[in-house]
Each structure stands twice: as structure tokens, then as C-alpha cells.
Design an enzyme around this catalytic site. Structure first.
Site, short mmCIF file in Angstrom:
data_model
loop_
_atom_site.label_atom_id
_atom_site.label_comp_id
_atom_site.label_asym_id
_atom_site.label_seq_id
_atom_site.Cartn_x
_atom_site.Cartn_y
_atom_site.Cartn_z
N SER A 86 71.74 54.10 77.61
CA SER A 86 71.20 52.99 76.78
C SER A 86 70.08 53.07 75.84
CB SER A 86 71.30 51.66 77.36
OG SER A 86 72.66 51.24 77.79
N LYS A 89 70.64 53.01 72.22
CA LYS A 89 70.28 51.55 71.42
C LYS A 89 69.39 51.50 70.47
CE LYS A 89 73.45 49.04 74.94
NZ LYS A 89 73.46 49.82 75.94
N SER A 146 70.48 44.87 77.40
CA SER A 146 71.21 46.14 77.16
C SER A 146 72.68 46.14 77.00
CB SER A 146 70.85 47.16 78.15
OG SER A 146 70.96 48.49 77.88
#
Length: 410
Positions: A86, A89, A146
Site C-alpha cells: 500500500s 497509494k 489504507s
């Protein structure tokens, strides 16, 4: 006859002298011309004398950098490609904030939820197709929890579709010099070929922190809610409660990537970014980030950069209707990265010409400022013109001559 010719000759000489005087007045009173010094547009890479210790880090790759200068303070397997979960992101957030800066979106923009976003696995806020949240709410879900579904929904809003947005991610990565990064999705779920490196993550993290500092508003949230309090958000970055000065940035965990973090922290004006990829557990991820940040804050300091008290505020210009142009020293940083034990005094040495030759344009580099610690050069920064000084045309020169002959010149 000879006396008349002599008088005409004298008058001609006087007129020529007056013309030259008027022209010279607009050219910086006839001072000698020196070419502008060409300074670097970017500061030179700092040369630091600290030798990093052999840190024991429970992870596959790591990097520590100074956020302000980009100076690498520690690295381990920094160019080894691997999944980053993640932390992906961060690029999704960067493109989103850049869309806001460009005026294409606002924080109140409604973000629709597609079937595609609804079907994202992993961490999520359980979005339903057709459900709508504001961009502000979606950013909270991405930064705090997240949420993969929120990241894909935002990607579709910004790019039109996730595949189109992924193309934008890869284009931006190339622009930033992320040479070993390839994105395949907007959220970081394990996908073949979705790879990056600790160095590239550091570059990406530094970019968003320096250009979109509002991201820290979201990454610094410990808990929040959505849906009127029905959905709880708890930050996945536990360093927010454990580490003095932590400000963000993003965690990530998948089977392929292991446990990862890019952590940003600030103390006494020193801003650091620690990247940890491929730790075996969340505990070891935070331990590795803590070790990196502790080392950085112990070994380095952000020393205030003094502006020279005798610095000129303007330079004379030759060949322009403007006699001078003001100078802009904004390229000089407010602080400089130095080893903590450095005993040298920071000074700034200027290299500027006596005069400039028109035309001069606003923002043009006209000299340089050299940052020294003792005798060691820490960096070079451009000194720029803060206004335009166009060339004087013939008509203006004649007008100045006429005004001078009439005694009305300013």
C-alpha cells in the site's frame, strides 16, 4: 567661416556627449559591463563526512534521506526491485493532490463508487456501489485506514478508469526519476510486475511531502469516523503514538511485499524520511523505521543558513530604461544539513557582477550564492533578478536626449 565650422563642430561634440550621457544614464550611468554569472538552478549535492554505521535492520531493503535536500543518509539494498504493497497509494495521493492544485477537483468533490472499486480486497471501508463520499472523506480512508476500495474509487475519479490512472502513475514516476518502478494498480495489491525500490519510494515520498504538504493533515490523524460515526478509522501507522516527531506517511502489507512503511518525522527543523520494505512483521517494520530515524536525528542537524548582511539588494543595468533590478535570494535554503558534530560556521559567499546588460528578465539567474561550512562547500544556489529590465529602444534614447537638452531629464 572657420569660426562657424568650429562652432558647429563643438556643438556636434556637445550634442553627441549629451546623447551619450542620456543613453548612459539609462544604462546604469555608463558603468562597465560584466557578463552575468551562470549559477546552478539546483543546489549542488552536499558532501557529508559522516560514515553511516552498520545498522541492524530486520527488512529486505531500507533508505533514510533528508527531506529538504534529498541527501541520502543511509541505504541498504536500495535499488532492489520488490513489491511495495500500500505504499503504492503515495503515488495515488500525489496525483490526486496535483489534480486539486490544478483546479480539477476540490475536497468537496463527490467520489462515486463503481462495481470495480467495490470488489477490491484487502483493507477497505466496505464501499457499496453507488455510494458517494467527498474527496476529503476518501482521503481520510486512504491515509488513515489504507482503504483499497477508496483508493481505486479516487483513481477512477482522477483518471477516468483505474487502467488510465495507472498510466498516469507510471508517467509521473518516470518524470520523478523513479527508474525501477512499475505500477499495475492504484492500491498496491500484489500483482505481477507491480514493483518498486526503496530509493524510488524515497523519491516519491519526498515529492509529495515537499509539494503537497497538506497530505500531513491526513496522515497525522490517529482516529476518525465515516458514515456519521458508523465506520471507525484507526491509523495503521502506530509510530504516531510511539515516536517523537512522526508526521506520516504510509504503511503497507501484503503476502508478496511483506510489511513496509515510509515514515516521515520532524525534529528541530530536520525533516527525515525512512523507508522500510519487506519486514517480516509489523513490530519489526516499526523497529527498523525507528532505528533509521534515531540514527538520522542523532547524526545530523538542520543548521540555520545566515543571509549576508552586506548583500546587495539590487544591481545596476546597462542598456535599459531601468537603472537597476532588485535581487531575489529565495533559492537559498533556510537550513542546511550538517553532521551533528560539525564545528564549522555556516557562511554564504556571493558571486555577483558589478552591472548587468539589458535585457534582464524576472527570474533570470544573475549570480550565485555559495554555502560554506568552514571552507567546505555545502551547496551553490542561484541569485535571480526579481524584475524585468528591457532594452532601451532608439526612440526612448532620443526622448532622453531631448529631455536632457531641455533640462527636464529626471
Amino acid at each position: 567661416m572657420e569660426r562657424r565650422n568650429l562652432a558647429l563642430l563643438c556643438a556636434g561634440v556637445v550634442c553627441f556627449w549629451l546623447f551619450a550621457l542620456a543613453f548612459g544614464t539609462a544604462q546604469g550611468k555608463g558603468l562597465r559591463i560584466q557578463p552575468a554569472v551562470q549559477a546552478q538552478a539546483e543546489p549542488a549535492v552536499q558532501t557529508l563526512t559522516v560514515t553511516p554505521p552498520q545498522l541492524t535492520l530486520p527488512c529486505r531493503a531500507a533508505m533514510l534521506i533528508d527531506q529538504t535536500s534529498g541527501t541520502v543518509l543511509y541505504e541498504m539494498n536500495a535499488d532492489q526491485t520488490m513489491p511495495i504493497a500500500s505504499i503504492t497509494k503515495v503515488m495515488t495521493l500525489l496525483l490526486t493532490f496535483e489534480a486539486v492544485h490544478a483546479g480539477r477537483l476540490t475536497m468537496d468533490t463527490a467520489v462515486p463508487v463503481s462495481e470495480h472499486a467495490y470488489h477490491m480486497g484487502g483493507s477497505q471501508i466496505w464501499l457499496e456501489p453507488g455510494e458517494q463520499f467527498t474527496l476529503d472523506e476518501m482521503l481520510k480512508a486512504i491515509c488513515v485506514s489504507s482503504a483499497n476500495d477508496a483508493a481505486v474509487a479516487v483513481a477512477e475519479l482522477v483518471g477516468g478508469s483505474e487502467p488510465a490512472f495507472v498510466q498516469q502513475m507510471n508517467t509521473r514516476a518516470a518524470e520523478l526519476g523513479m527508474e525501477h518502478t512499475t505500477f499495475r494498480n492504484a492500491c498496491g495489491l500484489d500483482t505481477e510486475g507491480h514493483l518498486s525500490t526503496a530509493r524510488d519510494v524515497a523519491i516519491m515520498s519526498r515529492t509529495i511531502l515537499n509539494t503537497c504538504p497538506e497530505v500531513l493533515h491526513y496522515t497525522g490523524i490517529w482516529t476518525d469516523t465515516l458514515r456519521g460515526g458508523q465506520t471507525q478509522l484507526v491509523n495503521t501507522n502506530k509510530l504516531l503514538r510511539r515516536y517523537n516527531g512522526i508526521t506520516g506517511l504510509k504503511t503497507g502489507t501484503t503476502g508478496g511485499a511483506g510489511v513496509c512503511i515510509t515514515a516521515s518525522a520532524t525534529r528541530d527543523g530536520l525533516n527525515l524520511i525512512a523507508v522500510v520494505l519487506g519486514a517480516p512483521s509489523s513490530k519489526e517494520r516499526f523497529e527498523a523505521a525507528t532505528t533509521l530515524l534515531d540514527y538520522g536525528f542523532a547524526a545530523y542537524r538542520a543548521a540555520p543558513v545566515p543571509l549576508p548582511q552586506e548583500r546587495p539588494l539590487q544591481l545596476k543595468v546597462k542598456g535599459s530604461t531601468e537603472e537597476t533590478v532588485p535581487l531575489d535570494y529565495a533559492a537559498l535554503p533556510q537550513t542546511a544539513l550538517l553532521p551533528a558534530e560539525s564545528a564549522g560556521q555556516l557562511t554564504v559567499q556571493l558571486e555577483l557582477p558589478d552591472t548587468l546588460e539589458a535585457p534582464v528578465t524576472r527570474g533570470q539567474t544573475v549570480g550565485k550564492a555559495q554555502l560554506l561550512c568552514g571552507e567546505a562547500v555545502q551547496g551553490e544556489y542561484p541569485v535571480c533578478a526579481a524584475a524585468d529590465a528591457p532594452c532601451m529602444d532608439f526612440g526612448t534614447a532620443l526622448q532622453l536626449l531631448w529631455d536632457s537638452l531641455r533640462g527636464t531629464a529626471a
